[in-house]
Structures are given as C-alpha cells and as structure tokens.
Write a protein that holds these residues in place. Structure first.
Motif, PDB file in Angstrom:
ATOM      1  N   ASP A  23      49.940  28.190  23.077  1.00 39.04           N
ATOM      2  CA  ASP A  23      50.604  29.442  22.814  1.00 39.04           C
ATOM      3  C   ASP A  23      51.837  29.966  22.689  1.00 39.04           C
ATOM      4  O   ASP A  23      52.392  28.221  23.109  1.00 39.04           O
ATOM      5  CB  ASP A  23      50.392  30.269  24.697  1.00 39.04           C
ATOM      6  N   ASN A  24      52.559  30.470  21.805  1.00 39.04           N
ATOM      7  CA  ASN A  24      54.298  30.281  21.680  1.00 39.04           C
ATOM      8  C   ASN A  24      54.378  31.961  21.648  1.00 39.04           C
ATOM      9  O   ASN A  24      53.627  33.022  21.987  1.00 39.04           O
ATOM     10  CB  ASN A  24      54.444  29.634  20.475  1.00 39.04           C
ATOM     11  N   GLU A  25      55.097  32.337  21.825  1.00 35.95           N
ATOM     12  CA  GLU A  25      55.834  33.997  21.593  1.00 35.95           C
ATOM     13  C   GLU A  25      54.994  34.653  21.322  1.00 35.95           C
ATOM     14  O   GLU A  25      54.511  35.828  21.532  1.00 35.95           O
ATOM     15  CB  GLU A  25      57.722  33.973  21.341  1.00 35.95           C
ATOM     16  N   ASP A  26      54.625  34.094  20.202  1.00 38.32           N
ATOM     17  CA  ASP A  26      54.003  35.533  18.662  1.00 38.32           C
ATOM     18  C   ASP A  26      52.460  34.726  19.520  1.00 38.32           C
ATOM     19  O   ASP A  26      51.240  36.015  18.778  1.00 38.32           O
ATOM     20  CB  ASP A  26      54.134  35.031  17.428  1.00 38.32           C
ATOM     21  N   GLY A  27      52.220  34.097  19.937  1.00 40.28           N
ATOM     22  CA  GLY A  27      50.276  34.387  20.553  1.00 40.28           C
ATOM     23  C   GLY A  27      49.018  33.339  19.962  1.00 40.28           C
ATOM     24  O   GLY A  27      48.657  33.363  20.202  1.00 40.28           O
ATOM     25  N   ALA A  96      60.043  38.651  11.530  1.00 40.00           N
ATOM     26  CA  ALA A  96      58.705  39.222  10.435  1.00 40.00           C
ATOM     27  C   ALA A  96      57.473  37.968  10.652  1.00 40.00           C
ATOM     28  O   ALA A  96      57.693  36.874  10.481  1.00 40.00           O
ATOM     29  CB  ALA A  96      58.817  39.887   9.445  1.00 40.00           C
ATOM     30  N   GLU A  97      56.766  38.706   9.557  1.00 42.21           N
ATOM     31  CA  GLU A  97      54.819  37.733  10.307  1.00 42.21           C
ATOM     32  C   GLU A  97      55.080  37.196   9.050  1.00 42.21           C
ATOM     33  O   GLU A  97      55.989  36.776   7.829  1.00 42.21           O
ATOM     34  CB  GLU A  97      54.023  39.459   9.444  1.00 42.21           C
ATOM     35  N   VAL A 109      72.356  33.844   9.276  1.00 42.08           N
ATOM     36  CA  VAL A 109      72.043  32.916   8.502  1.00 42.08           C
ATOM     37  C   VAL A 109      71.618  33.263   7.600  1.00 42.08           C
ATOM     38  O   VAL A 109      72.088  33.005   6.547  1.00 42.08           O
ATOM     39  CB  VAL A 109      72.770  31.444   9.010  1.00 42.08           C
ATOM     40  N   SER A 110      70.024  32.693   7.255  1.00 43.32           N
ATOM     41  CA  SER A 110      68.779  32.692   6.789  1.00 43.32           C
ATOM     42  C   SER A 110      68.247  33.310   7.613  1.00 43.32           C
ATOM     43  O   SER A 110      67.715  33.015   8.193  1.00 43.32           O
ATOM     44  CB  SER A 110      69.173  31.638   6.145  1.00 43.32           C
ATOM     45  N   THR A 111      66.440  33.201   6.945  1.00 42.55           N
ATOM     46  CA  THR A 111      65.672  33.420   7.120  1.00 42.55           C
ATOM     47  C   THR A 111      64.839  32.676   6.528  1.00 42.55           C
ATOM     48  O   THR A 111      64.795  31.890   5.157  1.00 42.55           O
ATOM     49  CB  THR A 111      64.863  34.424   6.382  1.00 42.55           C
ATOM     50  N   ILE A 112      63.799  31.914   7.096  1.00 44.11           N
ATOM     51  CA  ILE A 112      63.254  30.838   6.330  1.00 44.11           C
ATOM     52  C   ILE A 112      61.657  30.926   6.061  1.00 44.11           C
ATOM     53  O   ILE A 112      60.792  31.789   7.478  1.00 44.11           O
ATOM     54  CB  ILE A 112      63.048  29.371   7.117  1.00 44.11           C
ATOM     55  N   GLU A 113      60.273  30.787   5.399  1.00 44.66           N
ATOM     56  CA  GLU A 113      59.312  31.207   5.536  1.00 44.66           C
ATOM     57  C   GLU A 113      58.276  29.690   4.967  1.00 44.66           C
ATOM     58  O   GLU A 113      59.074  29.906   3.736  1.00 44.66           O
ATOM     59  CB  GLU A 113      59.297  32.598   4.057  1.00 44.66           C
TER      60      GLU A 113
END
Length: 136
Positions: A23-27, A96-97, A109-113
């Motif tokens: 488990d983690n924060e987003d399940g 976000a997803e 600073v940034s978003t990573i995907e």
C-alpha cells in the motif's frame, strides 16, 4: 494455544504484512514506476529540441521511495567546469493520475510523468520539457 489457532494467526499476520507492504497513499504501487536512477537524454523548449550542455550529460536523477529526489554526478571523472553545479534535495508527491509533483519547500518545481522506461519532466512556469531514461 492450539495448532489451528497458531496457523490461523500466522496466516492473518502474513496477509496483513503483505497488504501493508504494497500500500501507499494512492492505494496502489504506481510510485514504483518513478523510483530509481534516471539519466537526462534530451530536452525541448517550446517544443523545439535543444542540445544538452556537457555537464548535464554527467548527471543522474535519483528518485527515492522516501519521497525525496536529488541529482548527482554519475562519475568522478567530470570536466572541471562542471564541478560548480549545485544540487538540491527536493521532495515529490502524487499529483494527478500518472503524474507527480516535485517541490522545493512549498514551491512547485516541476511535474514528472513515467512512460515505460522514460520519465517526462515538465518544468513549472516555463516551456522546458526534460526527457529521462532509466539508468542501467
């Protein structure tokens, strides 16, 4: 304690251990997609390819499970001019997803995907997009 109760408690404890370890924060386990070492391979600015400078070719981005990330040189044999680069430890969090926010304190600073063996970083407040590949 009877053998049946001991086995039942062992099975319950094992099931709880497995549930807690995945488990983690987003399940789910999606955070594992970004954890690891990444090498900067290309960059675009306003959707135009821009050459990396010599120092950037020696940098590895390390993303850790403890929600921190930092850059470092991948070797000690770097050009002298590169030794002046300053590195900061940043934090990351689920956004976000399939997207993660990278922060310095309370500043985005940034978003990573993640995308397969590639990591796409969109730098906040400008048109820079950095492309990383998983280090081997």
């Amino acid at each position: 304690m009877s053998t049946v109760k001991t086995i039942a408690l062992s099975c319950i404890a094992f099931a709880l251990l497995l549930a807690c370890s995945t488990d983690n924060e987003d399940g789910n386990n999606t955070n594992n997609a970004i954890v690891g070492d990444w090498v900067l391979v290309s960059r675009t600015v306003s959707e135009i390819d821009v050459a990396l400078d010599e120092c950037e070719t020696f940098v590895v981005l390390t993303i850790q499970e403890n929600k921190t990330l930092f850059s470092q040189f991948n070797t000690t044999a770097i050009p002298e001019k590169c030794e002046t680069l300053a590195f900061f430890q940043l934090t990351w969090e689920k956004g976000a997803e399939n997207q993660y926010n990278v922060n310095l304190g309370n500043t985005l600073v940034s978003t990573i995907e993640p995308s397969g063996n590639q990591l796409i970083e969109r730098v906040a407040d400008n048109d820079w997009v950095n492309f990383y590949e998983r280090a081997e």
